[in-house]
Design a protein around this motif. Sequence first.
Motif, short mmCIF file in Angstrom:
data_model
loop_
_atom_site.label_atom_id
_atom_site.label_comp_id
_atom_site.label_asym_id
_atom_site.label_seq_id
_atom_site.Cartn_x
_atom_site.Cartn_y
_atom_site.Cartn_z
N LYS A 437 11.60 17.28 33.04
CA LYS A 437 11.17 16.09 33.76
C LYS A 437 11.91 15.98 35.08
O LYS A 437 13.10 16.27 35.15
CB LYS A 437 11.43 14.83 32.91
N LEU A 438 11.19 15.59 36.10
CA LEU A 438 11.83 15.29 37.38
C LEU A 438 11.24 14.01 37.94
O LEU A 438 10.08 13.67 37.71
CB LEU A 438 11.70 16.45 38.37
N ASP A 439 12.06 13.26 38.67
CA ASP A 439 11.64 11.99 39.26
C ASP A 439 10.93 12.26 40.57
O ASP A 439 11.56 12.41 41.62
CB ASP A 439 12.86 11.09 39.47
N THR A 441 9.32 10.40 42.41
CA THR A 441 9.40 9.32 43.40
C THR A 441 10.69 9.36 44.22
O THR A 441 10.81 8.63 45.20
CB THR A 441 9.30 7.95 42.71
N ASN A 442 11.64 10.19 43.82
CA ASN A 442 12.90 10.26 44.56
C ASN A 442 12.65 10.83 45.95
O ASN A 442 11.85 11.74 46.13
CB ASN A 442 13.89 11.15 43.80
N LEU A 475 21.01 7.32 38.87
CA LEU A 475 19.58 7.57 38.74
C LEU A 475 19.34 9.01 38.31
O LEU A 475 19.82 9.94 38.96
CB LEU A 475 18.89 7.31 40.08
N ILE A 477 17.47 12.45 38.17
CA ILE A 477 16.53 13.16 39.05
C ILE A 477 15.90 14.32 38.31
O ILE A 477 14.68 14.48 38.31
CB ILE A 477 17.25 13.64 40.32
N THR A 479 15.86 16.26 34.45
CA THR A 479 16.21 16.09 33.04
C THR A 479 15.77 17.31 32.25
O THR A 479 14.65 17.81 32.44
CB THR A 479 15.54 14.83 32.46
N SER A 488 21.76 13.93 38.74
CA SER A 488 21.67 12.48 38.88
C SER A 488 22.26 12.06 40.22
O SER A 488 22.99 12.82 40.86
CB SER A 488 22.41 11.77 37.73
#
Length: 682
Positions: A437-439, A441-442, A475, A477, A479, A488
Motif C-alpha cells: 500500500k502507498l498513500d 495522496t501524498n 503519516l 507513506i 506500507t 513514514s
Amino acid sequence: MTFLYPTYFWALFLILIPIIIHIFKFRRYTTVYFSNVSALSQLKKEKKQQKHLKELLILASRILAIAFLVTAFAHPFIPPKNASTDANLNKAGIYIDNSFSMLAGSEGNNLLEQAKQEALNLANAYPADTKFALVTNDLSLQNQRLLDRSMLINRISALEATPARPPLSQIMRVLSRRLKSENNAGSTSVYLFSDFQKNIADIRQLKADTTLNLNIGLLNAQQSNNLLVDSAWFAVPGRIKGTAEILYARVKNNGNQELTDVPMRYFENDSLRAVTSFDLAPNQEKTVSLKFTALNAVNKHARVELTDYPVTYDNSLYIGFRVTRQINILVINGNEEGKKYLSALLKTDSLVHYQEVGWQQVRTGDFSKQQIIFLTQLPELSSGLTASLAQFIRQGGTVVFFPAKNGDLESYNRFINEMHGNPFSTTADTTSMHIAKLDITNPLFRDVFSGPNPDGDLPEVKIHLPTQTVQSRALPILTLANGNLLLSESQPGKGKFFLFTLPSSQENRSFFTNALFVPLIYKMVLNSVHGSALYYTIGRDKVIDLPFPGNGNSPGEMKLLGVGNSFDWLPTIQTLPGNRFQIKTDAVTQAGNYELTSGNGTLPLAFNYDRKESAPDCYNADQLREQLQQTGFQKVHFITASKTELSAHFDVVHNGRQLWRLFLVLAIMALLAEVLIIRFWK
C-alpha cells in the motif's frame, strides 16, 4: 421639552425694555384749552380705559415676541422616547469605518464618502464648544486627544481608506477610553458609521456601557458584482531554475452574474509570463492554474491579476519568491554501501550540489547551508548529532533516515521519538515481502502516476526494521504486506522527517533499483526547498520570520524597499537561531512587491490586503438590534434610511422633535399682532 442652548434664556432680561417703556411712558403730552369741557367728561373716561387696554395688549405682544424669539434661539426640542435626559453635549464620540469594504458604491457614491459627509453634518449640529473623540480603523495616535470642531472637520476631510480592520469590540474600547479621559457628568452619545461586515463587527464581544448612548449609522451598498483573486500557491514548495512550474490561484465570484471567459494574467518582474481564462458561476469559487518555466535564478517580483470593477483593490495578488540555482544535499553515511544508491542518482545532477561525509567527520555548523540531509546506515546517532539534526528540522530542513540493520536502536529511537516518528520495536526482520500500500495522496506522488491507482509491480523488500505504531502524527507513506511501515513522514516544527525502515544495503537492491525509488527521492529533494512565504497579509502578519538574505547570518544594514514605489524603511530585527530573524511589518500599508536588502543579499517579499474585506455579508438593522440587545445595550438608536440621506434624520435622532421653527413663527405672529393693534385700534 428640552433646550439645546439653555444659556440663551439670559436674553429674557430684554423683556424689561418694553416694560420700562410702558411704565414710564416717555411720550410727551401738550395742553389744549377749551371754554367748556363738561360735555367731554364721559368721553374722556371711555377713551382712557380703551387706551389702557391697547397699551397692555401692545406690551403683551412685545413681551411674547421677545420670549418666543429667545426660546427659538435656545433650540427647544422634544427628546426621543429612548433618549437619556442627562445627555452630555460637551463631548461626543464618532467612529468612521474606513476599511476597503466601505469603497463599495451606493447610489452614485461610495459608502466612505457618505460616512464622512454624515460625520461632518454631525459635527456642525453640535454646539460649537463640543469636544469629539474620533476613531478610525488605523487607530491613529493623532486622534488620541479630544478634538474641537475645526480639527475634527479637517481630520474627517483628509480621511482615506486603509487596509487596517480592527474588530468593533476594540473600536468601542478605544472610544470609551478616550471619552472617559475627561470627567463630565451625564451619558455621552457615540455615533458609529459603518457597513457592519459580519467578519469584523464582533457584536457578541462588546461589553455594555451604561454611560454611552449608541447611535448607529448603518450604510448599505447596492448589490454589486465583485470578482477577486483570493489566494495563490505553487504545486511544490521550492522554485528551481529550469523546472516547469504550476501556480494555482483561487478566484471568487461574489456577484450574482455568471462570468465567462474571464482572462487572468501572471506577471513576473513586469513581464507577462502566462495567461489563462476561466468561467465562474455566481457566488462560487474556482482554482485556476498558470503554467510557466523558471528561466533564471533571480528574485521574482510577481503578481496574478484580473480586471474587475467597481471594487479593484482585490484584483491583484502579489507574490515574491526566489528561484534556486541548486539544491544543497548532504549525505552522512556509515559505510560505502549505504551511499551508493543516492550517489548514483544525485551526484551528477546539475540541479543539486551534492556532498558526502562520513558519520565521524560531520561538521554540524554546515547544516544551516543545506536543504536536505540523508542519513544512511549510521551505526549510532550521538547526542550532539541528534540535537543538531533536530534543530535543523525544526527550522525548516528535511532529513531522510535509512537505518543500519545492526544499528544502535536505543540512539535511533531517541531521535525518532523527538521527531514524532514511530520508533523501532525489535531487530531486523528478514522476511521477504512486497509493498502492499502507498498513500497516493501524498505530495511525494503528485504527477508520478497517471491514475488514482498505480500500475505495475511494487518492489520487494527483504530486510526491514519493524516499528511501534505509537505516533499518530507520523503519516504512513509506504506500507508492507504484513502492515509494517516502510516509509513514514512527520513534521516537527517547520521541517520534515522521513523515516525508512529498510537499510540501504545490497539485500534491498530490488527497492533501490525500482522505478518507484527515483521519483520518491527526487520529490523529497524538490520539496525540501523553502524560503519565505509567497506573500503576507497587511494587518494580520504583523511579525514575520525570515531567513537572512544571502548566505551569511550577519544582517548588515537591513532595508525594506518597495518595488515600483518610493517605500524605504529601516526595520528593527530580532535575530533567531538557525540563520533566521524576525521583523515587524506595521510600516507596510500598501499592497505590492517589496525587497529586503542587506550587505550580503536580497530577499523578495510581497504584501496583500486582507481578502476578508471582500466578503459581502453585512448585518442588517434587525440583526444588529437583536445582537446589541443580547449584549445589554439599551440606549441604542438606529439611523437608517433607504432613499434619504442620514443627515436628514440626525436632528430627530439627536434632539428629538425640533420646535425652534414653531417658536420663531410665534414670535413673528406676536410682532404682527403688535403692528395690527397699533395700526387699526383707534
